[in-house]
Design a protein around this motif. Structure first.
Motif, PDB file in Angstrom:
ATOM      1  N   LYS A 200       0.837  -1.195   0.000  1.00  0.00           N
ATOM      2  CA  LYS A 200       0.000   0.000   0.000  1.00  0.00           C
ATOM      3  C   LYS A 200       0.878   1.253   0.000  1.00  0.00           C
ATOM      4  O   LYS A 200       2.068   1.194   0.296  1.00  0.00           O
ATOM      5  CB  LYS A 200      -0.897   0.001   1.240  1.00  0.00           C
ATOM      6  CG  LYS A 200      -1.790  -1.236   1.370  1.00  0.00           C
ATOM      7  CD  LYS A 200      -2.822  -1.284   0.266  1.00  0.00           C
ATOM      8  CE  LYS A 200      -3.704  -2.530   0.383  1.00  0.00           C
ATOM      9  NZ  LYS A 200      -4.507  -2.580   1.591  1.00  0.00           N
ATOM     10  N   GLN A 201       0.265   2.366  -0.323  1.00  0.00           N
ATOM     11  CA  GLN A 201       0.970   3.639  -0.288  1.00  0.00           C
ATOM     12  C   GLN A 201       1.534   3.884   1.114  1.00  0.00           C
ATOM     13  O   GLN A 201       0.843   3.680   2.112  1.00  0.00           O
ATOM     14  CB  GLN A 201       0.015   4.780  -0.669  1.00  0.00           C
ATOM     15  CG  GLN A 201       0.650   6.167  -0.702  1.00  0.00           C
ATOM     16  CD  GLN A 201       1.589   6.343  -1.878  1.00  0.00           C
ATOM     17  OE1 GLN A 201       1.512   5.598  -2.848  1.00  0.00           O
ATOM     18  NE2 GLN A 201       2.484   7.304  -1.797  1.00  0.00           N
ATOM     19  N   SER A 202       2.790   4.303   1.189  1.00  0.00           N
ATOM     20  CA  SER A 202       3.447   4.495   2.481  1.00  0.00           C
ATOM     21  C   SER A 202       2.803   5.618   3.286  1.00  0.00           C
ATOM     22  O   SER A 202       2.432   6.659   2.743  1.00  0.00           O
ATOM     23  CB  SER A 202       4.929   4.811   2.259  1.00  0.00           C
ATOM     24  OG  SER A 202       5.558   5.146   3.480  1.00  0.00           O
ATOM     25  N   THR A 205       4.675   9.122   3.184  1.00  0.00           N
ATOM     26  CA  THR A 205       4.783   9.873   1.934  1.00  0.00           C
ATOM     27  C   THR A 205       4.898  11.369   2.179  1.00  0.00           C
ATOM     28  O   THR A 205       5.740  12.057   1.573  1.00  0.00           O
ATOM     29  CB  THR A 205       3.578   9.580   1.022  1.00  0.00           C
ATOM     30  OG1 THR A 205       3.569   8.192   0.690  1.00  0.00           O
ATOM     31  CG2 THR A 205       3.665  10.401  -0.256  1.00  0.00           C
ATOM     32  N   LYS A 223       6.157   8.210  -4.551  1.00  0.00           N
ATOM     33  CA  LYS A 223       4.691   8.167  -4.531  1.00  0.00           C
ATOM     34  C   LYS A 223       4.146   7.017  -5.376  1.00  0.00           C
ATOM     35  O   LYS A 223       3.026   6.559  -5.158  1.00  0.00           O
ATOM     36  CB  LYS A 223       4.131   9.495  -5.025  1.00  0.00           C
ATOM     37  CG  LYS A 223       4.375  10.663  -4.068  1.00  0.00           C
ATOM     38  CD  LYS A 223       3.859  11.970  -4.637  1.00  0.00           C
ATOM     39  CE  LYS A 223       4.097  13.121  -3.667  1.00  0.00           C
ATOM     40  NZ  LYS A 223       3.641  14.422  -4.225  1.00  0.00           N
ATOM     41  N   ALA A 226       4.433   1.868  -4.392  1.00  0.00           N
ATOM     42  CA  ALA A 226       3.533   0.727  -4.198  1.00  0.00           C
ATOM     43  C   ALA A 226       3.060   0.183  -5.541  1.00  0.00           C
ATOM     44  O   ALA A 226       3.019  -1.036  -5.750  1.00  0.00           O
ATOM     45  CB  ALA A 226       2.348   1.139  -3.334  1.00  0.00           C
ATOM     46  N   GLN A 227       2.713   1.072  -6.454  1.00  0.00           N
ATOM     47  CA  GLN A 227       2.261   0.651  -7.778  1.00  0.00           C
ATOM     48  C   GLN A 227       3.366  -0.116  -8.507  1.00  0.00           C
ATOM     49  O   GLN A 227       3.118  -1.172  -9.095  1.00  0.00           O
ATOM     50  CB  GLN A 227       1.854   1.876  -8.595  1.00  0.00           C
ATOM     51  CG  GLN A 227       1.469   1.565 -10.025  1.00  0.00           C
ATOM     52  CD  GLN A 227       1.184   2.825 -10.823  1.00  0.00           C
ATOM     53  OE1 GLN A 227       0.636   3.806 -10.307  1.00  0.00           O
ATOM     54  NE2 GLN A 227       1.559   2.814 -12.091  1.00  0.00           N
TER      55      GLN A 227
END
Length: 284
Positions: A200-202, A205, A223, A226-227
């Motif tokens: 998942k997104q940190s 960030t 950013k 995760a992707q």
């Protein structure tokens, strides 16, 4: 850069102390002199574990973990809160080079004799791009340190050829696609996360964006981290036609995080890695 098809590659994910599982697998490989690979790519702790394997020092990384990584001199949250390193790589590299150095001569003579390639992944802070560094006797220890220098956790900024660089896991934690680009169609991936892990997104960030505002391209890539990670996972689970990928991943209940200092948990995961490695070699 070599692009000849048909190579067999060994890719090792980064992940700090989670890498102890991969270290166990590589210990089992080294003990049995199992080395069918043409290409090796490692990130952060994964690159360090690969280096010990290639140097024929099968116990080195586990010994270093017990001797140095479990001490507050290396990982120290209180020092971090006071503005210092959470993970003091400067101290760690001084200790290991002085007391348990890689057998650099053996490592590179063996690679050259067998015409094999070894890459260490780092990240350019100026461009945000992955750097796939091909080390030699003079550069390997520095490249390993750069690849392991997790931003914020390690406060100093290191350089490659005069340019700022940092942890390879910022943009390519699992460089399986790079192995494919280099001509590998049979790839073994040593994970430090379970196979079904979804990144998942940190939550860091915003802090990361402020801390590294002088490096906007690095922030942009962070950013997308995760992707990018999940794209690599999807590549592993759904490789292109003609490409075979074997994934060796730890169980979901490993109990080891990036900064775990619980000796029992680390020892258990190391032993689990050895067992996984032994099973893998039986069916190779």
């Amino acid at each position: 850069m070599s692009t000849k098809p048909g190579k067999t590659a060994l890719v090792v994910e980064g992940g700090g102390m989670r890498g102890i599982f991969a270290a166990g697998i590589l210990h089992s490989f080294g003990r049995e002199k199992f080395d069918p690979f043409d290409l090796y790519i490692g990130v952060s702790a994964g690159a360090c574990h690969l280096a010990s394997y290639l140097a024929g020092q099968n116990d080195r990384n586990f010994d270093i973990t017990l001797r140095y990584s479990l001490t507050s001199r290396f990982i120290n949250p209180w020092r971090f809160l006071r503005g210092g390193h959470l993970m003091d790589l400067d101290w760690m590299w001084e200790q290991t080079i002085a007391n348990y150095r890689l057998n650099l001569k053996y490592l590179f003579e063996n690679l050259r004799a067998k015409n094999k390639e070894y890459f260490v992944v780092a990240t350019s802070m100026e461009t945000g791009d992955a750097l796939y560094l091909k080390p030699d006797e003079e550069t390997l220890e520095n490249y390993l340190k750069i690849s392991s220098s997790i931003p914020i956790f390690y406060r100093n900024i290191l350089e490659v050829a005069g340019k700022s660089a940092t942890d390879g896991g910022m943009v390519d934690s699992i460089p399986v696609r790079r192995a494919y680009e280099l001509g590998a169609n049979n790839i073994v991936v040593l994970r430090t996360r379970p196979s079904d892990y979804v990144k998942k997104q940190s939550r860091l960030t915003f802090i990361f964006s402020l801390y590294f505002r002088k490096y906007p391209r690095l922030v942009e890539k962070f950013k997308l981290r995760a992707q990018n990670y999940m794209e690599s996972v999807n590549f592993i689970h759904q490789p292109p036609p003609g490409v075979h990928i074997t994934e060796l991943a730890p169980p979901n209940n490993s109990g080891v995080s990036r900064i775990t200092q619980n000796e029992a948990a680390l020892r258990a995961n190391y032993e689990a890695g050895i067992k996984y490695g032994n099973k893998f070699m039986q069916v190779w």
